[in-house]
Design a protein around this motif. Structure first.
Motif, PDB file in Angstrom:
ATOM      1  N   LEU A  88       0.820  -1.212   0.000  1.00 52.56           N
ATOM      2  CA  LEU A  88       0.000   0.000   0.000  1.00 52.56           C
ATOM      3  C   LEU A  88       0.856   1.265   0.000  1.00 52.56           C
ATOM      4  CD1 LEU A  88      -2.846  -1.095   2.443  1.00 52.56           C
ATOM      5  CD2 LEU A  88      -2.955  -0.925  -0.063  1.00 52.56           C
ATOM      6  N   GLN A  89       1.955   1.249   0.746  1.00 58.60           N
ATOM      7  CA  GLN A  89       2.877   2.393   0.707  1.00 58.60           C
ATOM      8  C   GLN A  89       3.431   2.572  -0.702  1.00 58.60           C
ATOM      9  OE1 GLN A  89       5.527   1.201   4.123  1.00 58.60           O
ATOM     10  NE2 GLN A  89       5.646   3.432   4.212  1.00 58.60           N
ATOM     11  N   THR A  90       3.804   1.477  -1.339  1.00 58.37           N
ATOM     12  CA  THR A  90       4.363   1.536  -2.686  1.00 58.37           C
ATOM     13  C   THR A  90       3.328   2.056  -3.674  1.00 58.37           C
ATOM     14  OG1 THR A  90       5.812  -0.319  -2.113  1.00 58.37           O
ATOM     15  CG2 THR A  90       5.581   0.195  -4.452  1.00 58.37           C
ATOM     16  N   ILE A  91       2.095   1.586  -3.552  1.00 60.47           N
ATOM     17  CA  ILE A  91       1.022   2.075  -4.424  1.00 60.47           C
ATOM     18  C   ILE A  91       0.863   3.584  -4.256  1.00 60.47           C
ATOM     19  CG2 ILE A  91      -1.484   2.053  -4.767  1.00 60.47           C
ATOM     20  CD1 ILE A  91      -1.315  -1.007  -4.140  1.00 60.47           C
ATOM     21  N   GLY A  92       0.933   4.066  -3.026  1.00 61.60           N
ATOM     22  CA  GLY A  92       0.836   5.507  -2.776  1.00 61.60           C
ATOM     23  C   GLY A  92       1.921   6.295  -3.478  1.00 61.60           C
ATOM     24  N   GLY A  93       3.080   5.666  -3.693  1.00 64.01           N
ATOM     25  CA  GLY A  93       4.189   6.332  -4.361  1.00 64.01           C
ATOM     26  C   GLY A  93       4.141   6.280  -5.876  1.00 64.01           C
ATOM     27  N   ILE A  94       3.382   5.337  -6.436  1.00 60.51           N
ATOM     28  CA  ILE A  94       3.363   5.221  -7.903  1.00 60.51           C
ATOM     29  C   ILE A  94       2.189   5.957  -8.541  1.00 60.51           C
ATOM     30  CG2 ILE A  94       4.623   3.034  -7.897  1.00 60.51           C
ATOM     31  CD1 ILE A  94       1.661   2.012  -8.930  1.00 60.51           C
ATOM     32  N   LEU A  95       1.164   6.254  -7.745  1.00 66.33           N
ATOM     33  CA  LEU A  95       0.044   7.021  -8.279  1.00 66.33           C
ATOM     34  C   LEU A  95       0.362   8.504  -8.129  1.00 66.33           C
ATOM     35  CD1 LEU A  95      -2.962   5.023  -6.787  1.00 66.33           C
ATOM     36  CD2 LEU A  95      -2.067   4.919  -9.127  1.00 66.33           C
ATOM     37  N   ASP A  96       0.233   9.238  -9.210  1.00 66.92           N
ATOM     38  CA  ASP A  96       0.533  10.663  -9.159  1.00 66.92           C
ATOM     39  C   ASP A  96      -0.581  11.442  -8.473  1.00 66.92           C
ATOM     40  OD1 ASP A  96       3.067  10.583 -10.545  1.00 66.92           O
ATOM     41  OD2 ASP A  96       1.898  10.008 -12.300  1.00 66.92           O
ATOM     42  N   GLU A  97      -1.754  10.883  -8.479  1.00 67.31           N
ATOM     43  CA  GLU A  97      -2.890  11.488  -7.802  1.00 67.31           C
ATOM     44  C   GLU A  97      -3.928  10.404  -7.580  1.00 67.31           C
ATOM     45  OE1 GLU A  97      -6.437  14.704  -8.721  1.00 67.31           O
ATOM     46  OE2 GLU A  97      -4.672  14.700 -10.000  1.00 67.31           O
ATOM     47  N   VAL A  98      -4.568  10.436  -6.450  1.00 67.99           N
ATOM     48  CA  VAL A  98      -5.703   9.547  -6.185  1.00 67.99           C
ATOM     49  C   VAL A  98      -6.651  10.282  -5.248  1.00 67.99           C
ATOM     50  CG1 VAL A  98      -4.548   8.325  -4.296  1.00 67.99           C
ATOM     51  CG2 VAL A  98      -6.423   7.228  -5.505  1.00 67.99           C
ATOM     52  N   ARG A  99      -7.928  10.253  -5.592  1.00 66.12           N
ATOM     53  CA  ARG A  99      -8.905  10.951  -4.758  1.00 66.12           C
ATOM     54  C   ARG A  99     -10.221  10.166  -4.752  1.00 66.12           C
ATOM     55  NH1 ARG A  99      -8.798  13.089  -9.585  1.00 66.12           N
ATOM     56  NH2 ARG A  99     -10.688  13.785 -10.601  1.00 66.12           N
ATOM     57  N   PRO A 100     -10.930  10.249  -3.653  1.00 67.39           N
ATOM     58  CA  PRO A 100     -12.226   9.576  -3.588  1.00 67.39           C
ATOM     59  C   PRO A 100     -13.263  10.333  -4.420  1.00 67.39           C
ATOM     60  CG  PRO A 100     -11.831  10.789  -1.564  1.00 67.39           C
ATOM     61  CD  PRO A 100     -10.585  10.908  -2.402  1.00 67.39           C
ATOM     62  N   VAL A 101     -14.124   9.600  -5.071  1.00 62.38           N
ATOM     63  CA  VAL A 101     -15.211  10.186  -5.847  1.00 62.38           C
ATOM     64  C   VAL A 101     -16.537   9.960  -5.125  1.00 62.38           C
ATOM     65  CG1 VAL A 101     -16.475  10.056  -8.041  1.00 62.38           C
ATOM     66  CG2 VAL A 101     -13.978   9.876  -8.015  1.00 62.38           C
ATOM     67  N   ARG A 102     -16.682   8.749  -4.566  1.00 69.08           N
ATOM     68  CA  ARG A 102     -17.910   8.380  -3.874  1.00 69.08           C
ATOM     69  C   ARG A 102     -17.601   7.260  -2.908  1.00 69.08           C
ATOM     70  NH1 ARG A 102     -22.824   5.509  -6.935  1.00 69.08           N
ATOM     71  NH2 ARG A 102     -20.985   4.551  -7.792  1.00 69.08           N
ATOM     72  N   ARG A 103     -18.282   7.240  -1.772  1.00 69.97           N
ATOM     73  CA  ARG A 103     -18.089   6.175  -0.780  1.00 69.97           C
ATOM     74  C   ARG A 103     -19.423   5.581  -0.391  1.00 69.97           C
ATOM     75  NH1 ARG A 103     -13.491   8.882   2.480  1.00 69.97           N
ATOM     76  NH2 ARG A 103     -11.764   7.760   1.569  1.00 69.97           N
ATOM     77  N   LEU A 104     -19.400   4.281  -0.197  1.00 70.86           N
ATOM     78  CA  LEU A 104     -20.542   3.560   0.339  1.00 70.86           C
ATOM     79  C   LEU A 104     -20.072   2.899   1.616  1.00 70.86           C
ATOM     80  CD1 LEU A 104     -21.668   1.849  -2.986  1.00 70.86           C
ATOM     81  CD2 LEU A 104     -22.517   3.986  -2.025  1.00 70.86           C
ATOM     82  N   ASP A 105     -20.744   3.196   2.726  1.00 69.96           N
ATOM     83  CA  ASP A 105     -20.355   2.645   4.018  1.00 69.96           C
ATOM     84  C   ASP A 105     -21.453   1.753   4.565  1.00 69.96           C
ATOM     85  OD1 ASP A 105     -17.770   3.485   5.185  1.00 69.96           O
ATOM     86  OD2 ASP A 105     -18.536   5.505   4.791  1.00 69.96           O
ATOM     87  N   ALA A 106     -21.055   0.642   5.126  1.00 67.64           N
ATOM     88  CA  ALA A 106     -21.953  -0.250   5.847  1.00 67.64           C
ATOM     89  C   ALA A 106     -21.270  -0.571   7.171  1.00 67.64           C
ATOM     90  CB  ALA A 106     -22.217  -1.518   5.040  1.00 67.64           C
TER      91      ALA A 106
END
Length: 130
Positions: free
Chosen positions: A46-64
């Motif tokens: 997960l740390q590595t994924i955070g470093g390879i994506l130039d940007e990531v943002r939530p668009v929509r969330r569904l919570d249960a």
């Protein structure tokens, strides 16, 4: 018990402490390439994924009660992608199972290539493949 921090924020900031607190010791992570098991391995990924994506943002969330699904928008280089991050919680409120989907295929392949280079530079802890 609910999560104290947000997984997507911890991934974006590559916060190992926050990631370790969020996931269960025997967490399973199903990536677009393979499945992995264990806190140490999954936190590293997960740390590595955070470093390879130039940007990531939530668009929509569904919570249960015991699950969260976050639809995301991401950028790899100049290419836009969208995806889904699915979290299933265990009895202690930690993430016990995590699944990441990303599309379209050309952007996924570019991300996989970046991930391979990042893991070559900072190898994954031993074990962990589910």
């Amino acid at each position: 018990m609910r999560r104290r921090a947000d997984l997507l924020t911890a991934v974006r900031t590559q916060d190992a402490g926050a990631l370790a607190a969020l996931v269960a010791p025997d967490v399973a992570f199903h990536s677009p390439v393979a499945s992995y098991r264990g806190r140490e391995v999954v936190v590293h990924l997960l740390q590595t994924i955070g470093g390879i994506l130039d940007e990531v943002r939530p668009v929509r969330r569904l919570d249960a009660f015991d699950e969260r699904v976050t639809f995301i928008a991401a950028r790899v280089g100049h290419d836009e992608a969208d995806g889904v991050l699915s979290e299933l919680l265990d009895a202690d409120g930690r993430i016990g199972e995590l699944r990441l989907l990303l599309r379209p295929l050309p952007v996924l392949l570019a991300a996989v290539e970046r991930m391979g280079a990042a893991l070559a530079a900072a190898p994954m802890p031993r074990g962990g493949r589910a």
